[in-house]
Design a protein around this motif. Structure first.
Motif, PDB file in Angstrom:
ATOM      1  N   VAL A 164       2.539  21.820   5.154  1.00 52.87           N
ATOM      2  CA  VAL A 164       3.469  22.475   4.232  1.00 52.87           C
ATOM      3  C   VAL A 164       3.564  21.563   3.026  1.00 52.87           C
ATOM      4  N   GLU A 165       3.431  22.130   1.836  1.00 49.60           N
ATOM      5  CA  GLU A 165       3.465  21.291   0.646  1.00 49.60           C
ATOM      6  C   GLU A 165       4.825  20.602   0.561  1.00 49.60           C
ATOM      7  N   GLU A 166       4.789  19.282   0.446  1.00 51.12           N
ATOM      8  CA  GLU A 166       6.039  18.544   0.429  1.00 51.12           C
ATOM      9  C   GLU A 166       6.334  18.068  -0.977  1.00 51.12           C
ATOM     10  N   THR A 167       7.596  18.148  -1.360  1.00 51.01           N
ATOM     11  CA  THR A 167       7.979  17.645  -2.668  1.00 51.01           C
ATOM     12  C   THR A 167       8.589  16.260  -2.485  1.00 51.01           C
ATOM     13  N   GLN A 168       8.239  15.372  -3.367  1.00 47.72           N
ATOM     14  CA  GLN A 168       8.729  14.005  -3.264  1.00 47.72           C
ATOM     15  C   GLN A 168       9.849  13.801  -4.268  1.00 47.72           C
ATOM     16  N   GLU A 169      10.896  13.164  -3.794  1.00 48.84           N
ATOM     17  CA  GLU A 169      11.977  12.821  -4.710  1.00 48.84           C
ATOM     18  C   GLU A 169      11.697  11.443  -5.293  1.00 48.84           C
ATOM     19  N   GLY A 170      12.248  11.197  -6.490  1.00 51.54           N
ATOM     20  CA  GLY A 170      12.028   9.909  -7.137  1.00 51.54           C
ATOM     21  C   GLY A 170      12.768   8.797  -6.433  1.00 51.54           C
ATOM     22  N   GLY A 171      12.418   7.563  -6.757  1.00 49.04           N
ATOM     23  CA  GLY A 171      13.082   6.413  -6.141  1.00 49.04           C
ATOM     24  C   GLY A 171      12.311   5.176  -6.498  1.00 49.04           C
ATOM     25  N   GLY A 172      12.957   4.254  -7.191  1.00 49.53           N
ATOM     26  CA  GLY A 172      12.247   3.105  -7.749  1.00 49.53           C
ATOM     27  C   GLY A 172      11.635   2.193  -6.725  1.00 49.53           C
ATOM     28  N   SER A 173      12.210   2.138  -5.531  1.00 48.89           N
ATOM     29  CA  SER A 173      11.727   1.135  -4.585  1.00 48.89           C
ATOM     30  C   SER A 173      10.908   1.757  -3.468  1.00 48.89           C
ATOM     31  N   ARG A 174      10.466   2.977  -3.664  1.00 45.66           N
ATOM     32  CA  ARG A 174       9.668   3.604  -2.617  1.00 45.66           C
ATOM     33  C   ARG A 174       8.195   3.539  -3.005  1.00 45.66           C
ATOM     34  N   TRP A 175       7.372   3.348  -2.008  1.00 40.37           N
ATOM     35  CA  TRP A 175       5.932   3.213  -2.249  1.00 40.37           C
ATOM     36  C   TRP A 175       5.182   4.214  -1.389  1.00 40.37           C
ATOM     37  N   MET A 176       4.172   4.843  -1.973  1.00 43.11           N
ATOM     38  CA  MET A 176       3.429   5.840  -1.219  1.00 43.11           C
ATOM     39  C   MET A 176       1.964   5.420  -1.065  1.00 43.11           C
ATOM     40  N   CYS A 177       1.454   5.586   0.148  1.00 43.83           N
ATOM     41  CA  CYS A 177       0.033   5.322   0.400  1.00 43.83           C
ATOM     42  C   CYS A 177      -0.786   6.485  -0.168  1.00 43.83           C
ATOM     43  N   LYS A 178      -1.761   6.141  -1.022  1.00 41.77           N
ATOM     44  CA  LYS A 178      -2.575   7.186  -1.657  1.00 41.77           C
ATOM     45  C   LYS A 178      -3.586   7.790  -0.688  1.00 41.77           C
ATOM     46  N   ILE A 179      -3.810   7.115   0.440  1.00 42.78           N
ATOM     47  CA  ILE A 179      -4.775   7.639   1.406  1.00 42.78           C
ATOM     48  C   ILE A 179      -4.122   8.644   2.353  1.00 42.78           C
ATOM     49  N   CYS A 180      -3.007   8.245   2.961  1.00 40.87           N
ATOM     50  CA  CYS A 180      -2.454   9.111   4.005  1.00 40.87           C
ATOM     51  C   CYS A 180      -1.110   9.727   3.634  1.00 40.87           C
ATOM     52  N   GLY A 181      -0.508   9.302   2.516  1.00 40.84           N
ATOM     53  CA  GLY A 181       0.747   9.917   2.104  1.00 40.84           C
ATOM     54  C   GLY A 181       1.986   9.288   2.717  1.00 40.84           C
ATOM     55  N   TYR A 182       1.798   8.252   3.541  1.00 43.44           N
ATOM     56  CA  TYR A 182       2.955   7.573   4.124  1.00 43.44           C
ATOM     57  C   TYR A 182       3.832   7.020   3.008  1.00 43.44           C
ATOM     58  N   VAL A 183       5.147   7.198   3.155  1.00 42.23           N
ATOM     59  CA  VAL A 183       6.083   6.683   2.152  1.00 42.23           C
ATOM     60  C   VAL A 183       6.911   5.572   2.761  1.00 42.23           C
ATOM     61  N   CYS A 202      -2.433   4.346   8.151  1.00 47.25           N
ATOM     62  CA  CYS A 202      -3.890   4.355   8.008  1.00 47.25           C
ATOM     63  C   CYS A 202      -4.488   2.955   7.854  1.00 47.25           C
ATOM     64  N   GLY A 203      -3.643   1.936   7.729  1.00 44.60           N
ATOM     65  CA  GLY A 203      -4.148   0.569   7.726  1.00 44.60           C
ATOM     66  C   GLY A 203      -4.656   0.061   6.388  1.00 44.60           C
ATOM     67  N   MET A 204      -4.530   0.868   5.310  1.00 44.57           N
ATOM     68  CA  MET A 204      -5.041   0.415   4.019  1.00 44.57           C
ATOM     69  C   MET A 204      -4.120  -0.651   3.423  1.00 44.57           C
ATOM     70  N   ASP A 205      -4.694  -1.497   2.520  1.00 44.93           N
ATOM     71  CA  ASP A 205      -3.902  -2.595   1.983  1.00 44.93           C
ATOM     72  C   ASP A 205      -3.053  -2.140   0.796  1.00 44.93           C
ATOM     73  N   LYS A 206      -2.319  -3.105   0.200  1.00 45.83           N
ATOM     74  CA  LYS A 206      -1.308  -2.758  -0.809  1.00 45.83           C
ATOM     75  C   LYS A 206      -1.904  -2.111  -2.055  1.00 45.83           C
ATOM     76  N   SER A 207      -3.203  -2.339  -2.302  1.00 48.69           N
ATOM     77  CA  SER A 207      -3.804  -1.771  -3.511  1.00 48.69           C
ATOM     78  C   SER A 207      -3.868  -0.245  -3.444  1.00 48.69           C
ATOM     79  N   TYR A 208      -3.706   0.306  -2.264  1.00 49.90           N
ATOM     80  CA  TYR A 208      -3.728   1.761  -2.116  1.00 49.90           C
ATOM     81  C   TYR A 208      -2.346   2.379  -2.231  1.00 49.90           C
ATOM     82  N   PHE A 209      -1.340   1.534  -2.471  1.00 42.79           N
ATOM     83  CA  PHE A 209       0.025   2.043  -2.585  1.00 42.79           C
ATOM     84  C   PHE A 209       0.439   2.166  -4.051  1.00 42.79           C
ATOM     85  N   GLU A 210       1.150   3.220  -4.352  1.00 45.05           N
ATOM     86  CA  GLU A 210       1.700   3.319  -5.688  1.00 45.05           C
ATOM     87  C   GLU A 210       3.207   3.558  -5.602  1.00 45.05           C
ATOM     88  N   LYS A 211       3.863   2.993  -6.606  1.00 45.39           N
ATOM     89  CA  LYS A 211       5.321   3.090  -6.663  1.00 45.39           C
ATOM     90  C   LYS A 211       5.703   4.519  -7.048  1.00 45.39           C
TER      91      LYS A 211
END
Ligand code: FE
Length: 213
Positions: A164-183, A202-211
């Motif tokens: 189901v398409e999920e909408t993300q709310e904003g938040g300065g200190s939250r980080w999302m994994c670009k590979i698996c979507g984990y927040v 998914c085990g990816m390192d910090k470079s795959y996370f975006e704020k």
């Protein structure tokens, strides 16, 4: 339609595996169920775009491995959020050939199935598999999809039948994994993630996370 009604259907978290011309491959499946007892038959739903779909067609056999609540969540990341077309799903994943099919270590039980029929939907193939062999490997509580979402805070891959398409709310200190979507929205409001950060799914390192902001 109230999409949240679908959350009340129960699902498990399974790895559906097969052979790609001798190479083990597979994907995460949450829509797998027993259809009949005699002969024992299981149905599993796999997206047309999943490389595993093509491989099950070619091979004619698949395994369903059941994950427990204590299973390594990076298994879900590896099998669920990357394609077997470009990556080796079993890279770094110990496994054994059970019932002539590749079963990742850490599964609590497995079923080896022969494809006896299939049904095409607009997006997914439902494979019907006659169970040729099955085995319990360990005791534990089977992971449900609800547990994966609520406790592991896992996300749904776009090709899952339950997406189901999920909408993300904003938040300065939250980080999302670009590979698996984990927040990550934990207690510590990281301005920068630690260098040894690893995605718990998914085990990816910090470079795959975006704020997220
Ligand atoms: Fe991840």
């Amino acid at each position: 339609m109230d999409q949240t009604a679908f959350y009340n259907l129960s699902y498990g978290v399974y790895l559906c595996t097969t052979w790609d011309e001798g190479r083990p491959t597979g994907c995460v499946a949450n829509s797998a169920m027993q259809i009949t007892a005699q002969p024992p038959t299981i149905a599993v739903s796999v997206h047309h775009d999943n490389y595993t779909n093509k491989c099950i067609r070619d091979c004619g056999y698949f395994a369903v491995a059941v994950l427990s609540e204590t299973a390594d969540p990076t298994l879900i990341g590896k099998f669920g959020f990357r394609s077997g077309r470009e990556t080796d799903k079993f890279d770094g994943v110990p496994y054994a050939v059970r019932g002539k099919l590749p079963v990742p270590d850490g599964a609590m039980c497995w079923f080896a199935c022969k494809v006896v029929d299939r049904m095409e939907t607009a997006t997914h193939t439902v494979f019907l598999g006659e169970v040729l062999d099955a085995e319990n490997l360990s005791k534990g509580t089977p992971m449900t999809y609800a547990y994966y979402h609520k406790v592991l805070k896992g996300k749904t891959a776009e090709k899952a039948p339950t997406y189901v398409e999920e909408t993300q709310e904003g938040g300065g200190s939250r980080w999302m994994c670009k590979i698996c979507g984990y927040v990550y929205d934990g207690e510590t409001p990281f301005e920068e993630l630690p260098d040894d950060w690893k995605c718990p799914i998914c085990g990816m390192d910090k470079s795959y996370f975006e704020k997220m902001d």
